[in-house]
Design a protein around this motif. Structure first.
Motif, short mmCIF file in Angstrom:
data_model
loop_
_atom_site.label_atom_id
_atom_site.label_comp_id
_atom_site.label_asym_id
_atom_site.label_seq_id
_atom_site.Cartn_x
_atom_site.Cartn_y
_atom_site.Cartn_z
N GLU B 27 0.52 -1.12 -0.04
CA GLU B 27 0.24 -0.32 0.33
C GLU B 27 0.73 1.41 -0.14
O GLU B 27 0.59 2.09 0.09
CB GLU B 27 -1.00 -0.36 0.87
N ASN B 28 2.39 0.90 0.03
CA ASN B 28 3.09 2.56 0.45
C ASN B 28 2.94 3.15 1.19
O ASN B 28 2.88 4.43 1.46
CB ASN B 28 2.91 3.00 -1.29
N HIS B 29 2.41 2.00 2.23
CA HIS B 29 1.98 3.36 3.84
C HIS B 29 3.57 3.79 4.42
O HIS B 29 3.69 3.05 4.31
CB HIS B 29 0.75 2.39 4.54
N ARG B 30 3.18 4.96 5.39
CA ARG B 30 4.03 5.50 5.58
C ARG B 30 4.50 4.91 7.17
O ARG B 30 5.87 4.10 7.75
CB ARG B 30 4.22 7.16 6.08
N TYR B 31 3.01 4.20 8.00
CA TYR B 31 3.16 3.67 9.31
C TYR B 31 3.55 2.66 9.36
O TYR B 31 1.97 1.72 8.36
CB TYR B 31 2.21 4.74 10.11
N MET B 32 3.85 1.61 9.90
CA MET B 32 3.95 0.14 9.99
C MET B 32 3.58 -0.05 11.79
O MET B 32 4.78 1.20 12.35
CB MET B 32 4.97 -0.24 9.20
N TYR B 33 3.64 -1.00 12.33
CA TYR B 33 2.92 -1.48 14.03
C TYR B 33 3.55 -2.84 13.90
O TYR B 33 3.33 -3.62 13.26
CB TYR B 33 2.12 -0.98 13.68
N TRP B 34 3.70 -2.95 15.03
CA TRP B 34 4.44 -4.47 15.26
C TRP B 34 3.67 -4.50 16.68
O TRP B 34 3.53 -4.09 17.62
CB TRP B 34 5.71 -4.83 15.83
N TYR B 48 6.93 0.37 16.19
CA TYR B 48 6.35 0.59 15.29
C TYR B 48 7.19 1.89 14.38
O TYR B 48 8.43 2.14 14.70
CB TYR B 48 5.61 2.30 15.62
N SER B 49 7.00 2.59 12.90
CA SER B 49 8.02 2.77 11.98
C SER B 49 6.68 3.78 11.04
O SER B 49 5.68 3.63 10.80
CB SER B 49 8.65 2.03 11.04
N TYR B 50 8.36 5.23 11.12
CA TYR B 50 6.55 6.02 11.11
C TYR B 50 7.29 6.55 9.40
O TYR B 50 7.86 7.56 9.15
CB TYR B 50 6.94 7.24 11.97
N GLY B 51 8.72 5.45 8.96
CA GLY B 51 9.42 5.59 7.49
C GLY B 51 10.73 4.54 7.50
O GLY B 51 11.07 4.51 8.69
N VAL B 52 11.22 5.04 6.21
CA VAL B 52 12.40 4.08 6.23
C VAL B 52 13.49 4.00 7.65
O VAL B 52 13.04 5.84 7.14
CB VAL B 52 13.26 4.06 4.42
N LYS B 53 13.50 3.57 7.70
CA LYS B 53 14.99 3.71 8.90
C LYS B 53 14.56 4.12 10.07
O LYS B 53 15.28 4.78 10.85
CB LYS B 53 16.41 4.35 7.94
N ASP B 54 13.18 4.61 9.80
CA ASP B 54 12.53 5.35 11.59
C ASP B 54 11.85 4.63 12.58
O ASP B 54 10.76 4.57 11.65
CB ASP B 54 11.63 6.45 10.64
N LYS B 70 13.33 -0.97 3.90
CA LYS B 70 12.68 -0.26 2.07
C LYS B 70 10.89 -0.22 2.71
O LYS B 70 10.50 -0.71 3.81
CB LYS B 70 12.32 -1.76 1.45
N THR B 71 10.37 0.99 2.18
CA THR B 71 8.68 1.04 2.62
C THR B 71 8.36 -0.11 3.06
O THR B 71 7.04 -0.02 4.53
CB THR B 71 8.26 2.81 1.57
N GLU B 72 8.63 -0.83 2.21
CA GLU B 72 6.70 -2.06 1.83
C GLU B 72 7.67 -3.29 3.14
O GLU B 72 7.01 -3.83 3.18
CB GLU B 72 7.61 -2.53 0.39
N ASP B 73 8.65 -2.94 4.28
CA ASP B 73 8.99 -4.03 4.57
C ASP B 73 9.39 -3.54 6.04
O ASP B 73 10.25 -2.68 6.35
CB ASP B 73 9.89 -4.68 3.96
N PHE B 74 9.08 -4.52 7.12
CA PHE B 74 8.31 -3.86 8.41
C PHE B 74 9.24 -5.25 9.23
O PHE B 74 8.62 -6.49 9.56
CB PHE B 74 8.08 -3.02 9.17
N LEU B 75 10.16 -5.60 9.72
CA LEU B 75 11.36 -7.12 10.11
C LEU B 75 11.01 -6.54 11.93
O LEU B 75 11.12 -5.68 12.94
CB LEU B 75 12.23 -7.04 9.76
N LEU B 76 10.68 -7.34 12.60
CA LEU B 76 10.50 -7.78 13.60
C LEU B 76 11.49 -9.50 14.73
O LEU B 76 11.35 -10.11 13.87
CB LEU B 76 9.15 -7.68 14.41
#
Lengths: 115, 114
Positions: B27-34, B48-54, B70-76
């Protein structure tokens, strides 16, 4: 310190009747609230939200009421259907203190709607 | 449905081993959460993340780290898994500029640590 509480772990209602799910909160900084529905083995699905400047929001069979003075919100489902049987979570967020969208969730209430 | 994929969906591992869970969005969303979900606790925010590397910590971040290259991937990552980290883990994404936009969740990863 549980900032959002759903004190009823479970609720059972007959099909066609009203389901009322309750939620209490303690954080005065919350300025919006959301309800999510969760089926087994699936992720939570957004249902309905309400801003703290309103006291009611309606979407089809679902209505959320907010009583700020009592720090209480409720979700009404009318009429209840067997497909509504799920776990319901309420959540609070504080948009004006942070734009991160962080949410605090309650423990959840399992709703069973009997045919 | 929001384009969120969590992998793996199920994992069983032993205490002390490293574990990485992946959340992928289209979805190219900025915010991601675990989040983790445990009986009696509902959903609790881990990171949580509010951008690449943030990224930033949530309410139960001890023992967990995250990365977003990357915008699309958030690893825990659980660097050294413990039995107390047995749980169901959910990833969520949020679009829009307003903080009150709803989050949309993936279908979860059931993690068992023996």
């Amino acid at each position: 310190d549980q900032q959002v509480k759903q004190n009823s772990p479970s609720l059972s209602v007959q099909e066609g009747r009203i389901s009322i799910l309750n939620c209490d909160y303690t954080n005065s900084m919350f300025d919006y609230f959301l309800w999510y529905k969760k089926y087994p083995a699936e992720g939570p699905t957004f249902l309905i939200s309400i801003s703290s400047i309103k006291d009611k929001n309606e979407d089809g069979r679902f209505t959320v009421f907010l009583n700020k003075s009592a720090k209480h919100l409720s979700l009404h489902i009318v009429p209840s259907q067997p497909g509504d049987s799920a776990v319901y979570f309420c959540a609070g967020g504080a948009r004006y203190s942070s734009n991160t969208g962080k949410l605090i969730f309650g423990q959840g209430t399992t709703l069973q709607v009997k045919p | 449905d929001a384009g969120i994929t969590q992998s793996p969906r199920h994992k069983v591992t032993e205490t002390g081993t490293p574990v990485t869970l992946r959340c992928h969005q289209t979805e190219n969303h900025r915010y991601m959460y675990w989040y983790r979900q445990d009986p009696g606790h509902g959903l609790r925010l881990i990171h949580y993340s509010y951008g690449v590397k943030d990224t930033d910590k949530g309410e139960v971040s001890d023992g967990y780290s995250v990365s977003r290259s990357k915008t699309e991937d958030f690893l825990l990552t659980l660097e050294s898994a413990t039995s107390s980290q047995t749980s169901v883990y959910f990833c969520a994404i949020r679009g829009g500029l307003e903080g009150n936009q709803p989050q949309h969740f993936g279908d979860g990863t059931r993690l068992s640590i023996l």
